[in-house]
Enzyme design. Structure first.
Site, PDB file in Angstrom:
ATOM      1  N   HIS A 341       0.822  -1.221   0.000  1.00  0.00           N
ATOM      2  CA  HIS A 341       0.000   0.000   0.000  1.00  0.00           C
ATOM      3  C   HIS A 341       0.858   1.274   0.000  1.00  0.00           C
ATOM      4  O   HIS A 341       0.302   2.381  -0.091  1.00  0.00           O
ATOM      5  CB  HIS A 341      -0.910   0.047   1.231  1.00  0.00           C
ATOM      6  CG  HIS A 341      -2.169  -0.758   1.104  1.00  0.00           C
ATOM      7  ND1 HIS A 341      -2.192  -2.134   1.010  1.00  0.00           N
ATOM      8  CD2 HIS A 341      -3.479  -0.380   1.060  1.00  0.00           C
ATOM      9  CE1 HIS A 341      -3.440  -2.559   0.926  1.00  0.00           C
ATOM     10  NE2 HIS A 341      -4.244  -1.519   0.945  1.00  0.00           N
ATOM     11  N   GLU A 366      -2.105 -16.449  24.433  1.00  0.00           N
ATOM     12  CA  GLU A 366      -2.352 -17.899  24.556  1.00  0.00           C
ATOM     13  C   GLU A 366      -1.079 -18.707  24.311  1.00  0.00           C
ATOM     14  O   GLU A 366      -1.089 -19.731  23.634  1.00  0.00           O
ATOM     15  CB  GLU A 366      -3.486 -18.344  23.633  1.00  0.00           C
ATOM     16  CG  GLU A 366      -4.821 -17.871  24.188  1.00  0.00           C
ATOM     17  CD  GLU A 366      -6.026 -18.482  23.512  1.00  0.00           C
ATOM     18  OE1 GLU A 366      -6.079 -19.704  23.383  1.00  0.00           O
ATOM     19  OE2 GLU A 366      -6.911 -17.713  23.130  1.00  0.00           O
ATOM     20  N   GLU A 370       7.796 -18.639  21.866  1.00  0.00           N
ATOM     21  CA  GLU A 370       8.815 -19.432  22.572  1.00  0.00           C
ATOM     22  C   GLU A 370       8.157 -20.574  23.348  1.00  0.00           C
ATOM     23  O   GLU A 370       8.723 -21.669  23.450  1.00  0.00           O
ATOM     24  CB  GLU A 370       9.620 -18.530  23.517  1.00  0.00           C
ATOM     25  CG  GLU A 370      10.513 -17.497  22.813  1.00  0.00           C
ATOM     26  CD  GLU A 370       9.741 -16.299  22.240  1.00  0.00           C
ATOM     27  OE1 GLU A 370       8.555 -16.108  22.596  1.00  0.00           O
ATOM     28  OE2 GLU A 370      10.337 -15.564  21.420  1.00  0.00           O
TER      29      GLU A 370
END
Ligand SMILES: Cc1cc2nc3c(=O)[nH]c(=O)nc-3n(C[C@H](O)[C@H](O)[C@H](O)COP(=O)(O)OP(=O)(O)OC[C@H]3O[C@@H](n4cnc5c(N)ncnc54)[C@H](O)[C@@H]3O)c2cc1C
Length: 382
Positions: A341, A366, A370
């Site tokens: 863009h 969540e 790592e």
């Protein structure tokens, strides 16, 4: 192998896509700018049965499977991540613990309103000193006169502080085991319980229209039967919830990446430079081609995780792989979409600007990348 979606899955995908384009896309920029929770959209999704897709019809759910849920999350995120995470956290984190571990009484009392979207569920695991190291929970609950008295703080909790938030399922230390290690249990705390206070919403990089707050519990008393499943099962329970939650977040990564690609392609076909559409330049075509290939691979991995879960097979490894792959892809796809863009990609009128800000949390929430790598390495036997 059959890669075709069933007619029911295909119909759901198309219906959610139409809804996202017609009802969500026109307001997404304003909701984000005004940091406004999407109450009207949540209510409509509740009426359509999408706030309870993977739950049985007997408790008010839509009776769908994990794949159906993933498809809906993907299509919502293709247009707006805040709406998608509201539905996703409500389903995977807020409602699943009640469905999977709740007593018949808890299920009967809470699930119908949750599945209908009249109430939102939240999951309070993270604390100031317990993120990736989630077992380091400091929140305590002690039994006094037949009630649990909860004290502690939770950090970064989604869906807990809206006008329709119903409960938060929290982890708390309820004692110690025979070897002196903390005994962690899950408790349901309903909104409005004295001593339970959702704090002010955070100022975030993205997901601006979703609700994220710290929570405090000060001598908060809840009935003894607020325990979710057996005492001491909290650690095992939240690992299971996070395993399943990763499929939803992976579907968000696929959807965001697809949305970024769709916006980038449409823009590249319109925008002209050096006398022709920029989509005719090989450098732009290579970006679009790479993204489309990676998105398809990530989508198949995500659907495989859902497929495994729906067949009762072990999906821990595949869900972690899908979460790792799709989070990174969403970050990269949104960055490439901004690049395509040019300067306009840096301006909020263009959805890719919001996608870029919304993508980063997918490598953190969540379970960070790592943490996914740890889960994957463990499953490999490393
Ligand atoms: C918008 C938003 C919504 C959220 N919603 C919820 C929610 O609804 N419920 C909830 O419970 N939580 C929620 N979270 C919290 C989220 O899950 C945590 O932020 C995440 O798990 C990371 O924990 P942390 O922030 O404490 O980081 P930390 O655990 O402190 O990690 C910091 C860094 O160290 C790395 N690290 C830590 N340990 C290791 C290790 N052993 N090896 C290698 N690297 C390591 C991490 O990967 C990371 O890069 C949300 C967070 C945000 C920002």
């Amino acid at each position: 192998m059959d890669f075709a979606l069933s007619p029911d899955h295909e119909l759901l995908r198309r219906t959610v896509r139409d809804f996202a384009e017609q009802e969500v896309a026109p307001v997404a920029e304003a909701l984000d700018r005004e940091k406004r929770f999407p109450y009207e959209i949540v209510a409509k999704m509740g009426e359509l049965g999408w706030m309870g897709i993977p739950f049985p019809e007997e408790v008010g759910g839509a009776g769908g499977d994990t794949l159906a849920y993933a498809l809906a999350v993907e299509e919502l995120t293709r247009v707006d991540s805040s709406v998608a995470i509201t539905m996703c956290a409500h389903t995977s984190l807020g409602t699943q613990p009640i469905h999977q571990f709740g007593s018949p009484e808890q299920r009967e009392r809470l699930l119908p309103d949750l599945c209908a979207g009249r109430r939102l569920g939240a999951f309070g695991l993270t604390e100031p000193e317990a993120g990736s190291d989630a077992g380091n929970t400091r929140t305590r609950a002690s039994l006094q006169d037949g009630e649990w008295v909860v004290n502690g703080t939770k950090q970064f909790i989604t869906n807990a502080g809206t006008e329709i938030s119903g409960h938060v399922a929290i982890t708390a230390v309820t004692g110690s085991d025979e070897r002196g290690r903390p005994e962690i249990s899950n408790l349901i705390v309903e909104n409005g319980t004295p001593g339970y206070e959702p704090g002010e919403p955070y100022r975030k990089m993205g997901w601006n229209a979703s609700d994220t707050r710290p929570l405090t519990f000060s001598d908060c008393r809840v009935p003894q039967d607020s325990l979710l499943g057996p005492r001491g099962a909290g650690f095992r329970q939240f690992l299971r919830i996070l395993d399943g939650g990763r499929i939803g977040v992976a579907a968000m990564g696929v959807g965001l990446a697809q949305g970024a690609l769709d916006e980038a392609l449409a823009y590249a076909q319109e925008r002209r430079a050096f006398g022709r559409p920029i989509s005719k330049f090989q450098a732009i075509q290579a970006k679009l081609a790479d993204l489309s290939s990676e998105i398809e691979a990530a989508r198949l991995l995500t659907y495989k995780a859902a497929w495994l879960k729906d067949r009762g097979r072990d999906f821990t490894l595949t869900a972690a792989q899908a979460k790792l792959k799709t989070g990174r892809l969403a970050v990269r796809a949104s960055e490439e979409a901004v690049q395509i863009h040019g300067g306009y990609g840096y301006i909020e009128e263009y959805p890719v600007c919001r996608f870029y800000r919304d993508a980063k949390i997918l490598t953190i929430g969540e379970g960070t990348d790592e943490v996914q790598q740890m889960v994957i390495a463990r499953a490999l036997g490393a």
